[in-house]
Design a protein around this motif. Structure first.
Motif, PDB file in Angstrom:
ATOM      1  N   TRP A 129      -3.746  10.697   4.624  1.00 42.54           N
ATOM      2  CA  TRP A 129      -2.710  11.162   5.561  1.00 42.54           C
ATOM      3  C   TRP A 129      -1.662  12.038   4.871  1.00 42.54           C
ATOM      4  O   TRP A 129      -1.174  13.012   5.456  1.00 42.54           O
TER       5      TRP A 129
ATOM      6  N   TRP B 264       0.832  -1.218   0.000  1.00 41.48           N
ATOM      7  CA  TRP B 264       0.000   0.000   0.000  1.00 41.48           C
ATOM      8  C   TRP B 264       0.859   1.257   0.000  1.00 41.48           C
ATOM      9  O   TRP B 264       0.457   2.302   0.497  1.00 41.48           O
TER      10      TRP B 264
ATOM     11  N   GLN C 269       3.078  -6.976   1.691  1.00 41.43           N
ATOM     12  CA  GLN C 269       3.373  -6.127   2.838  1.00 41.43           C
ATOM     13  C   GLN C 269       2.427  -6.501   3.972  1.00 41.43           C
ATOM     14  O   GLN C 269       1.219  -6.654   3.755  1.00 41.43           O
TER      15      GLN C 269
ATOM     16  N   HIS D 179       9.008   1.484  11.912  1.00 42.63           N
ATOM     17  CA  HIS D 179       8.394   2.809  11.993  1.00 42.63           C
ATOM     18  C   HIS D 179       7.970   3.024  13.435  1.00 42.63           C
ATOM     19  O   HIS D 179       7.874   2.086  14.227  1.00 42.63           O
TER      20      HIS D 179
ATOM     21  N   HIS E 268      -1.390   0.185  14.565  1.00 41.23           N
ATOM     22  CA  HIS E 268      -0.852  -0.512  13.393  1.00 41.23           C
ATOM     23  C   HIS E 268      -0.628  -2.002  13.636  1.00 41.23           C
ATOM     24  O   HIS E 268       0.335  -2.592  13.145  1.00 41.23           O
TER      25      HIS E 268
HETATM   26  C1  BGC Z   1       2.891   1.394   7.214  1.00 40.64           C
HETATM   27  C2  BGC Z   1       3.753   2.417   6.523  1.00 40.64           C
HETATM   28  C3  BGC Z   1       2.905   3.261   5.612  1.00 40.64           C
HETATM   29  C4  BGC Z   1       1.740   3.852   6.375  1.00 40.64           C
HETATM   30  C5  BGC Z   1       0.838   4.759   5.562  1.00 40.64           C
HETATM   31  C6  BGC Z   1       1.681   2.036   7.861  1.00 40.64           C
HETATM   32  O1  BGC Z   1       0.829   1.053   8.355  1.00 40.64           O
HETATM   33  O2  BGC Z   1       3.620   0.715   8.202  1.00 40.64           O
HETATM   34  O3  BGC Z   1       4.784   1.802   5.798  1.00 40.64           O
HETATM   35  O4  BGC Z   1       3.709   4.254   5.014  1.00 40.64           O
HETATM   36  O5  BGC Z   1       0.958   2.802   6.890  1.00 40.64           O
HETATM   37  O6  BGC Z   1       0.413   4.156   4.408  1.00 40.64           O
END
Ligand code: BGC
Length: 418
Positions: free
Chosen positions: A249, A34, A89, A142, A377
């Motif tokens: 976002w 994504w 992913q 992240h 997340h």
């Molecule tokens: C992911 C990021 C992504 C973000 C916004 C998060 O869940 O870990 O890699 O950039 O979502 O799309």
């Protein structure tokens, strides 16, 4: 309307992929992800180029939608149709779930040859290695408890990076008085939950965060501190512009980049947007931890799950996994993406100030017991519980519940979801 658009986008993505998968056959990988914003696409290109350099073809399967909810819907449909992509992913508990369903290939051979056990942080291994089998390749780490700010806007209004909630509220008032949108926000459930990660940590503290989101303790989920966290969310709601609803976002990040807004609370993928716009940390924008969470890190790690294609892991899947884990790739990719490496032995030399801080914060939080999986997340609990929390947080943000009702609803929703 939004539901219709989303559904149509997913249907189109599914239709588009059928031909490409069949045409792809051997010799390449089909990658579902994504990463569709400007900054995300720039980072993805680092990976594509790396593989293409090794002669491995790439069939791209992007499914737009921050946080990956839509991508996961497409994935379920593909797996149900017996047509799983090569690499997908994935985040946290979703990976464990697919592994437990027996859908993922075993990467132990490549992991052993390359010593992943020794270099991938323990906090990540719990989501990459299931019942002793490596099932996914971690790309990054992240974290969600960051705030991004436009430096010129702050300077012009005499605002320093806030260190406490009270400082933050004063900064919001000053921006509002100056006619600037204090907070850039996109009204989508996952974005509200992302903000809540930092806000809840600031009020509950690390023990309370864990008790609520990992251990699902009803006393903490329904307690006074949680009510205070919802009260703070109401303050944030009062400081967003009137067009926030449904905004992506990265468009909220663009408001900070353009100086239309002062702050955004978002994971460090937002940094990729600032960099993609040619901005420099410390000069054009600031990054700092959400006030009151300076010692904590609420993390999420992107990984590529390798779906079992009917046999052992394919040569292309092993090559992709190996490319992802290579130290040079981990540096090159994460410098662009805004995240930090998923290995403990990568130098911070090529990272900017925010990246260096991210790496130092992660190491410090891991060794002091201040590192927690992000609720928003999918790193604190399974999807059903996460979604139950999303519903309550977003309903409160949109004024359906007051804070007292929100905590009661949270306790009930989590109980039902378990
Ligand atoms: C992911 C990021 C992504 C973000 C916004 C998060 O869940 O870990 O890699 O950039 O979502 O799309």
């Amino acid at each position: 309307m939004r539901f219709y658009l989303k559904t149509t986008a997913i249907a189109l993505a599914l239709a588009a992929t059928v031909g490409s998968v069949k045409a792809d056959g051997h010799g390449g990988v089909e990658v579902l992800h994504w990463w569709t914003s400007g900054g995300e696409a720039a980072a993805l290109n680092v990976l594509k180029d790396d593989l293409e350099g090794q002669g491995i073809g790439w069939t791209d399967m992007p499914v737009a939608g921050g946080g990956g909810e839509q991508a996961m819907t497409v994935l379920r449909a593909r797996v149900t149709a017996g047509n799983a992509p090569t690499a997908v992913q994935g985040l946290g508990f979703d990976i464990i779930d697919w592994a437990n369903q027996g859908a993922l290939a075993n990467l132990n051979e490549v992991a052993a040859a390359e010593g992943w056990d020794e270099v991938v942080p323990t906090a990540l291994q719990q989501f990459a290695k299931v019942n002793g089998a490596w099932v996914s390749a971690p790309v990054n780490v992240h974290s969600t408890n960051w705030v991004w700010a436009n430096k010129a806007v702050l300077d012009a209004n005499g605002i320093a990076a806030p260190e406490t909630w009270e400082d933050f509220v004063a900064a919001l008032e000053a921006l509002s008085a100056a006619g600037i949108t204090p907070i850039a926000h996109g009204g989508q459930a996952w974005q509200e939950a992302t903000v809540f990660d930092g806000v809840a940590m600031s009020v509950l503290g690390p023990d309370g965060y864990k008790a609520a989101f990992v251990d699902l303790d009803p006393e903490v989920l329904g307690g006074d501190a949680m009510k205070e966290a919802f009260d703070r969310m109401a303050v944030i709601r009062a400081n967003v512009d009137e067009n926030f609803s449904g905004r992506d976002w990265n468009l909220a990040t663009a408001m900070v980049i353009n100086g239309e807004a002062g702050f955004q609370m978002m994971g460090d993928w937002a940094k990729g947007e600032f960099l993609n716009a040619g901005q420099v940390p410390g000069e054009d924008f600031l990054c700092f931890r959400f006030p009151g969470t300076q010692d904590q890190v609420t993390f999420n790690a992107d990984q590529f799950m390798m779906f079992d294609q009917g046999g052992s892991v394919s040569a292309e899947q092993a090559a992709l996994a190996s490319a992802i884990l290579s130290p040079s790739f981990q540096s090159a990719f994460n410098v662009v993406k805004g995240s930090v490496p998923a290995r403990t032995d990568v130098s911070d030399a090529d990272f900017d100030a925010c990246g260096k801080q991210g790496m130092a914060d992660l190491a410090a939080a891991a060794s002091s017991g201040n590192l927690f999986g992000s609720m928003a997340h999918g790193h604190a609990n399974e999807a059903a519980v996460k979604n139950a929390m999303y519903d309550v947080i977003t309903a409160h943000f949109n004024g359906e519940f007051d804070s007292e009702t929100a905590v009661e609803e949270l306790v009930t929703a989590v109980e039902i979801a378990q």
